[in-house]
Write an enzyme that holds these catalytic residues in place. Structure first.
Site, PDB file in Angstrom:
ATOM      1  N   PRO A   1      13.809   3.451   2.147  1.00 33.34           N
ATOM      2  CG  PRO A   1      14.266   5.704   2.866  1.00 33.34           C
ATOM      3  CD  PRO A   1      13.909   4.836   1.697  1.00 33.34           C
TER       4      PRO A   1
ATOM      5  N   GLY B   1      -2.558  -5.612  -5.251  1.00 28.60           N
ATOM      6  CA  GLY B   1      -3.147  -6.859  -4.868  1.00 28.60           C
ATOM      7  C   GLY B   1      -3.252  -7.011  -3.198  1.00 28.60           C
TER       8      GLY B   1
ATOM      9  CE  LYS C   1      -5.652  -4.408  -0.640  1.00 29.49           C
ATOM     10  NZ  LYS C   1      -4.324  -4.713  -0.220  1.00 29.49           N
TER      11      LYS C   1
ATOM     12  CG  ASP D   1      -4.411  -1.772   2.863  1.00 31.53           C
ATOM     13  OD1 ASP D   1      -3.869  -1.139   3.525  1.00 31.53           O
ATOM     14  OD2 ASP D   1      -4.131  -2.968   2.594  1.00 31.53           O
TER      15      ASP D   1
ATOM     16  N   GLY E   1      -1.942  -9.446  -0.010  1.00 35.81           N
ATOM     17  CA  GLY E   1      -0.732 -10.370   0.209  1.00 35.81           C
ATOM     18  C   GLY E   1      -0.063 -10.660  -0.895  1.00 35.81           C
TER      19      GLY E   1
ATOM     20  CG  ASN F   1       8.959  -0.941   1.556  1.00 38.03           C
ATOM     21  OD1 ASN F   1       9.562   0.211   1.927  1.00 38.03           O
ATOM     22  ND2 ASN F   1       8.019  -1.322   2.186  1.00 38.03           N
TER      23      ASN F   1
ATOM     24  CB  THR G   1      -0.925  -0.163   1.141  1.00 41.06           C
ATOM     25  OG1 THR G   1      -1.747  -1.309   1.110  1.00 41.06           O
ATOM     26  CG2 THR G   1      -1.996   1.138   1.207  1.00 41.06           C
TER      27      THR G   1
END
Length: 224
Positions: free
Chosen positions: A209, A121, A42, A59, A123, A180, A21
């Site tokens: 970061p 998506g 989403k 999200d 998961g 990420n 997200t």
């Protein structure tokens, strides 16, 4: 309406909780800064909260906040479930069926109003949606390039390479991947990142970061 060529990307991750997200919102804002009408979608969300009698996905709310277009939350998130469990189980409990054709219809309605749609998506790439279909089937049905969010933590190399292989085996274009940092204390971060850059069969779009505030959305620029 902008006359820019319409674009769409499907964002998946190496696992749940890897920052899909956050990265999707970052991409929505990045395209908006370029003067494009940009929105996130989403299609399926679990763990939603009931607000004023309706289920709201955090999200989806973040994606809507990142957008520069006024659109309905029902189009941003067609399927919302309250339990924070796998979508296919949540749908069964709610007596519903996740319809990929319906998601595609809603996507086309969104796309008609904007220049860029970022579809996030739920998961990982193979999360089930019903007895026969999974998130990979939705990505195939929509058919546009995939962006993979790699959660930088122990085990990420294996998860990233397996997911990249699965995406390509389904005949989809892996447009690139984003590193990420989800573990602020990850050991050998640079070494893991270098290994991924050598082995991943797609473009490296950038590193995000460890962060604790949404300010990063305005300072990180991905190469896309």
């Amino acid at each position: 309406m902008s006359q820019a060529k319409k674009q769409a990307y499907f964002v998946t991750g190496t696992d749940t909780g890897v920052g899909k997200t956050f990265i999707s919102s970052l991409l929505v804002r990045q395209f908006a800064r370029r003067g494009l009408r940009s929105v996130g979608m989403k299609p399926v969300a679990s763990g939603c909260e009931r607000v004023d009698g309706r289920l709201v996905s955090e999200d989806a709310a973040q994606l809507l906040a990142a957008s520069n277009v006024e659109l309905s939350i029902d189009d941003i998130n067609p399927y919302a479930f309250e339990p924070a469990i796998a979508p296919h189980i949540a749908a069964q409990q709610a007596g519903m069926r996740i319809d990929l054709d319906h998601i595609q219809t809603v996507f086309k309605r969104l796309q008609a109003q904007v220049d860029v749609v970022i579809v996030e998506g739920a998961g990982g790439f193979y999360v089930p949606l019903d007895e026969q279909h999974d998130m990979a089937d939705l990505a195939v049905k929509l058919g546009f390039p995939v962006i993979l969010v790699v959660g930088m933590r122990l085990g990420c190399i294996n998860h990233a390479l397996l997911t990249a292989e699965a995406i390509r085996q389904r005949g989809l274009t892996l447009a690139g991947w984003v590193a990420n940092q989800v573990d602020p204390g990850m050991a050998m971060l640079e070494e893991n990142l270098q290994t991924l850059r050598q082995r991943m069969p797609a473009s490296y779009l950038g590193w995000v970061p460890w962060q604790t505030a949404t300010d990063t959305l305005n300072v990180v620029e991905l190469i896309i």
